[in-house]
Design a protein around this motif. Structure first.
Motif, PDB file in Angstrom:
ATOM      1  N   ARG A   1     -67.746 -67.482 154.977  1.00 55.19           N
ATOM      2  CA  ARG A   1     -66.412 -67.420 154.375  1.00 55.19           C
ATOM      3  C   ARG A   1     -65.379 -67.236 155.485  1.00 55.19           C
ATOM      4  O   ARG A   1     -65.454 -66.282 156.259  1.00 55.19           O
ATOM      5  CB  ARG A   1     -66.336 -66.271 153.386  1.00 55.19           C
ATOM      6  N   LEU A   2     -64.418 -68.159 155.549  1.00 51.50           N
ATOM      7  CA  LEU A   2     -63.366 -68.070 156.565  1.00 51.50           C
ATOM      8  C   LEU A   2     -62.212 -67.217 156.076  1.00 51.50           C
ATOM      9  O   LEU A   2     -61.777 -66.297 156.765  1.00 51.50           O
ATOM     10  CB  LEU A   2     -62.860 -69.467 156.929  1.00 51.50           C
ATOM     11  N   MET A   3     -61.678 -67.530 154.912  1.00 55.55           N
ATOM     12  CA  MET A   3     -60.587 -66.729 154.367  1.00 55.55           C
ATOM     13  C   MET A   3     -60.410 -67.013 152.886  1.00 55.55           C
ATOM     14  O   MET A   3     -60.804 -68.071 152.382  1.00 55.55           O
ATOM     15  CB  MET A   3     -59.271 -66.981 155.113  1.00 55.55           C
ATOM     16  N   GLU A   4     -59.815 -66.044 152.216  1.00 59.17           N
ATOM     17  CA  GLU A   4     -59.521 -66.166 150.797  1.00 59.17           C
ATOM     18  C   GLU A   4     -58.056 -66.522 150.604  1.00 59.17           C
ATOM     19  O   GLU A   4     -57.284 -66.577 151.564  1.00 59.17           O
ATOM     20  CB  GLU A   4     -59.854 -64.847 150.083  1.00 59.17           C
ATOM     21  N   GLU A   5     -57.692 -66.753 149.336  1.00 54.15           N
ATOM     22  CA  GLU A   5     -56.309 -67.081 149.021  1.00 54.15           C
ATOM     23  C   GLU A   5     -55.866 -66.368 147.754  1.00 54.15           C
ATOM     24  O   GLU A   5     -56.684 -66.014 146.903  1.00 54.15           O
ATOM     25  CB  GLU A   5     -56.141 -68.589 148.783  1.00 54.15           C
ATOM     26  N   THR A   6     -54.566 -66.198 147.642  1.00 53.18           N
ATOM     27  CA  THR A   6     -53.963 -65.814 146.379  1.00 53.18           C
ATOM     28  C   THR A   6     -53.122 -66.983 145.880  1.00 53.18           C
ATOM     29  O   THR A   6     -52.718 -67.853 146.662  1.00 53.18           O
ATOM     30  CB  THR A   6     -53.084 -64.569 146.519  1.00 53.18           C
ATOM     31  N   LEU A   7     -52.880 -67.008 144.572  1.00 51.41           N
ATOM     32  CA  LEU A   7     -52.118 -68.074 143.950  1.00 51.41           C
ATOM     33  C   LEU A   7     -50.902 -67.481 143.254  1.00 51.41           C
ATOM     34  O   LEU A   7     -50.989 -66.423 142.624  1.00 51.41           O
ATOM     35  CB  LEU A   7     -52.970 -68.821 142.922  1.00 51.41           C
ATOM     36  N   GLY A   8     -49.766 -68.171 143.371  1.00 49.51           N
ATOM     37  CA  GLY A   8     -48.567 -67.695 142.703  1.00 49.51           C
ATOM     38  C   GLY A   8     -47.510 -68.780 142.651  1.00 49.51           C
ATOM     39  O   GLY A   8     -47.514 -69.715 143.470  1.00 49.51           O
ATOM     40  N   PRO A   9     -46.566 -68.700 141.712  1.00 49.28           N
ATOM     41  CA  PRO A   9     -45.529 -69.730 141.574  1.00 49.28           C
ATOM     42  C   PRO A   9     -44.606 -69.783 142.787  1.00 49.28           C
ATOM     43  O   PRO A   9     -44.194 -68.745 143.308  1.00 49.28           O
ATOM     44  CB  PRO A   9     -44.755 -69.282 140.326  1.00 49.28           C
ATOM     45  N   VAL A  10     -44.294 -70.998 143.234  1.00 48.26           N
ATOM     46  CA  VAL A  10     -43.301 -71.204 144.292  1.00 48.26           C
ATOM     47  C   VAL A  10     -42.459 -72.419 143.938  1.00 48.26           C
ATOM     48  O   VAL A  10     -42.906 -73.332 143.235  1.00 48.26           O
ATOM     49  CB  VAL A  10     -43.943 -71.386 145.683  1.00 48.26           C
ATOM     50  N   MET A  11     -41.243 -72.430 144.460  1.00 47.27           N
ATOM     51  CA  MET A  11     -40.314 -73.527 144.199  1.00 47.27           C
ATOM     52  C   MET A  11     -39.300 -73.576 145.328  1.00 47.27           C
ATOM     53  O   MET A  11     -39.231 -72.668 146.158  1.00 47.27           O
ATOM     54  CB  MET A  11     -39.612 -73.323 142.860  1.00 47.27           C
ATOM     55  N   SER A  12     -38.511 -74.626 145.371  1.00 45.71           N
ATOM     56  CA  SER A  12     -37.492 -74.728 146.410  1.00 45.71           C
ATOM     57  C   SER A  12     -36.347 -73.781 146.078  1.00 45.71           C
ATOM     58  O   SER A  12     -36.044 -73.527 144.901  1.00 45.71           O
ATOM     59  CB  SER A  12     -36.972 -76.160 146.500  1.00 45.71           C
ATOM     60  N   PRO A  13     -35.694 -73.219 147.093  1.00 41.63           N
ATOM     61  CA  PRO A  13     -34.550 -72.338 146.812  1.00 41.63           C
ATOM     62  C   PRO A  13     -33.428 -73.062 146.086  1.00 41.63           C
ATOM     63  O   PRO A  13     -32.726 -72.456 145.275  1.00 41.63           O
ATOM     64  CB  PRO A  13     -34.129 -71.859 148.209  1.00 41.63           C
ATOM     65  N   ALA A  14     -33.252 -74.360 146.345  1.00 42.26           N
ATOM     66  CA  ALA A  14     -32.200 -75.116 145.659  1.00 42.26           C
ATOM     67  C   ALA A  14     -32.483 -75.210 144.166  1.00 42.26           C
ATOM     68  O   ALA A  14     -31.575 -75.073 143.329  1.00 42.26           O
ATOM     69  CB  ALA A  14     -32.083 -76.508 146.264  1.00 42.26           C
ATOM     70  N   LEU A  15     -33.753 -75.442 143.794  1.00 40.26           N
ATOM     71  CA  LEU A  15     -34.104 -75.522 142.380  1.00 40.26           C
ATOM     72  C   LEU A  15     -33.930 -74.169 141.707  1.00 40.26           C
ATOM     73  O   LEU A  15     -33.442 -74.086 140.573  1.00 40.26           O
ATOM     74  CB  LEU A  15     -35.544 -76.009 142.231  1.00 40.26           C
ATOM     75  N   LEU A  16     -34.307 -73.088 142.389  1.00 42.79           N
ATOM     76  CA  LEU A  16     -34.144 -71.754 141.827  1.00 42.79           C
ATOM     77  C   LEU A  16     -32.668 -71.438 141.597  1.00 42.79           C
ATOM     78  O   LEU A  16     -32.294 -70.877 140.557  1.00 42.79           O
ATOM     79  CB  LEU A  16     -34.775 -70.718 142.752  1.00 42.79           C
ATOM     80  N   GLU A  17     -31.847 -71.823 142.560  1.00 37.42           N
ATOM     81  CA  GLU A  17     -30.412 -71.576 142.416  1.00 37.42           C
ATOM     82  C   GLU A  17     -29.841 -72.375 141.243  1.00 37.42           C
ATOM     83  O   GLU A  17     -28.991 -71.880 140.487  1.00 37.42           O
ATOM     84  CB  GLU A  17     -29.686 -71.937 143.710  1.00 37.42           C
ATOM     85  N   ARG A  18     -30.311 -73.600 141.067  1.00 36.94           N
ATOM     86  CA  ARG A  18     -29.782 -74.450 140.006  1.00 36.94           C
ATOM     87  C   ARG A  18     -30.225 -73.978 138.623  1.00 36.94           C
ATOM     88  O   ARG A  18     -29.439 -73.999 137.667  1.00 36.94           O
ATOM     89  CB  ARG A  18     -30.239 -75.899 140.231  1.00 36.94           C
ATOM     90  N   LEU A  19     -31.492 -73.531 138.516  1.00 32.53           N
ATOM     91  CA  LEU A  19     -32.026 -73.144 137.206  1.00 32.53           C
ATOM     92  C   LEU A  19     -31.806 -71.674 136.879  1.00 32.53           C
ATOM     93  O   LEU A  19     -31.950 -71.269 135.729  1.00 32.53           O
ATOM     94  CB  LEU A  19     -33.514 -73.471 137.139  1.00 32.53           C
ATOM     95  N   GLY A  20     -31.498 -70.879 137.890  1.00 28.20           N
ATOM     96  CA  GLY A  20     -31.267 -69.470 137.648  1.00 28.20           C
ATOM     97  C   GLY A  20     -32.503 -68.630 137.885  1.00 28.20           C
ATOM     98  O   GLY A  20     -33.615 -69.157 138.040  1.00 28.20           O
ATOM     99  N   PRO A  21     -32.345 -67.304 137.902  1.00 26.94           N
ATOM    100  CA  PRO A  21     -33.472 -66.420 138.211  1.00 26.94           C
ATOM    101  C   PRO A  21     -34.565 -66.465 137.149  1.00 26.94           C
ATOM    102  O   PRO A  21     -34.305 -66.722 135.970  1.00 26.94           O
ATOM    103  CB  PRO A  21     -32.815 -65.034 138.279  1.00 26.94           C
ATOM    104  N   VAL A  22     -35.772 -66.206 137.601  1.00 25.83           N
ATOM    105  CA  VAL A  22     -36.937 -66.120 136.711  1.00 25.83           C
ATOM    106  C   VAL A  22     -37.298 -64.648 136.603  1.00 25.83           C
ATOM    107  O   VAL A  22     -37.680 -64.023 137.596  1.00 25.83           O
ATOM    108  CB  VAL A  22     -38.125 -66.929 137.259  1.00 25.83           C
TER     109      VAL A  22
END
Length: 308
Positions: free
Chosen positions: A159-180
């Motif tokens: 085993r080399l390394m593990e990962e976590t998963l989580g939502p990501v998006m562009s800052p421009a899209l977040l600014e346009r759609l508003g906070p989550v």
């Protein structure tokens, strides 16, 4: 004056177990059994006269002495690894063929390869970007890097390394759609489904994420954009096309550069992990040993990639 040093095996076992917070994971890295790791650490504790770990039912906890001892050991082993790599790199040459997932190659490995070339300038590295599992009896491959839950088929893996998963998006899209403000709010956003399949497994699932968050998603959740290559899915997210379930290793550089942001802090542990895979003979190849040593160092230090 001669140095008074503890047993080296005990030091290695303690440093690995502390880094992974697990005897089992340390045993995988050191190619010994968990019982051997535990025995070596008990011997080290006896030699030092201090307790380094508290053994708890759900894992390990470093004591104050263990926390104080660990940084110097990690730094020392890192220095040894770098010096060894530099020394071995002087005389090491020839071709090394590595089968690797295109997403991992493009988003994590390739941007870091300059450091490997510096350490091993005479190694002719050939990366084969592919999703299929390698047949070591048929293919001319020295090493494979795979993102799976486990490796079968009589091969030797680490085993080399593990990962976590989580939502990501562009800052421009977040600014346009508003906070989550909560996971359920993601259902109203354009979701990108990463349908990349490795070893017969879909690595990332929005449905699994919502289930972990205690949300029952609609039946038509999957009727949005689907992309069967993680690298392309990440590129789409960077371009503001939607929200992806980001894999921590593959989006780290984009997060550091501000090209992607996390709308929520929630993350889940990935079922899969990155494994180094070869045959028993392959693991004795000096080029494989050099490359895997370098990979471990890169995974441990977490240094950002260097653009050249």
């Amino acid at each position: 004056m001669p140095r008074k040093l503890p047993p080296l095996n005990g030091l290695r076992a303690f440093e690995a177990a502390a880094r992974h917070s697990s005897f089992a994971r340390a045993a995988e890295e050191l190619h010994v059994t968990p019982a051997a790791v535990s025995h070596q650490i008990k011997g080290l504790e006896a030699w030092l006269g201090v307790i380094l770990f508290r053994r708890l039912p759900n894992g390990l906890l470093l004591t104050a002495a263990g926390r104080a001892y660990l940084p110097g050991l990690t730094d020392g082993f890192d220095r040894i690894a770098r010096s060894t790599a530099e020394l071995r790199g002087r005389d090491l040459g020839g071709r090394l063929t590595v089968s690797v997932l295109s997403s991992f190659a493009g988003l994590w490995l390739a941007p870091r390869l300059g450091r490997f070339r510096e350490a091993y300038p005479d190694v002719e590295l050939f990366l084969r970007a592919e999703t299929r599992l390698v047949d070591f009896d048929r293919d001319t491959v020295d090493l494979a890097i795979r993102y799976v839950t486990a490796i079968d088929g009589g091969l030797v893996s680490e085993r080399l390394m593990e990962e976590t998963l989580g939502p990501v998006m562009s800052p421009a899209l977040l600014e346009r759609l508003g906070p989550v403000t909560e996971p359920a709010a993601l259902l109203d956003l354009p979701l990108i489904h990463d349908a990349d399949v490795t070893g017969g497994e879909v690595a990332v699932s929005w449905r699994s994420f919502f289930a972990t968050a205690g949300i029952d998603p609609p039946q038509d959740l999957d009727r949005q954009m689907r992309i069967n290559d993680t690298g392309v899915a990440v590129a789409a997210a960077v371009a503001g096309q939607g929200v992806i379930m980001g894999r921590s290793a593959l989006i780290a550089d984009h997060l550091a550069a501000g090209r992607l942001v996390r709308p929520l802090s929630i993350q889940i542990q990935a079922a899969q992990a990155y494994h180094l895979v070869s045959t028993e003979t392959g693991w004795n190849d000096p080029r494989v040993l050099a490359f895997t040593d370098w990979l471990r160092q890169e995974a441990l230090t977490g240094q950002p990639s260097r653009r050249e």
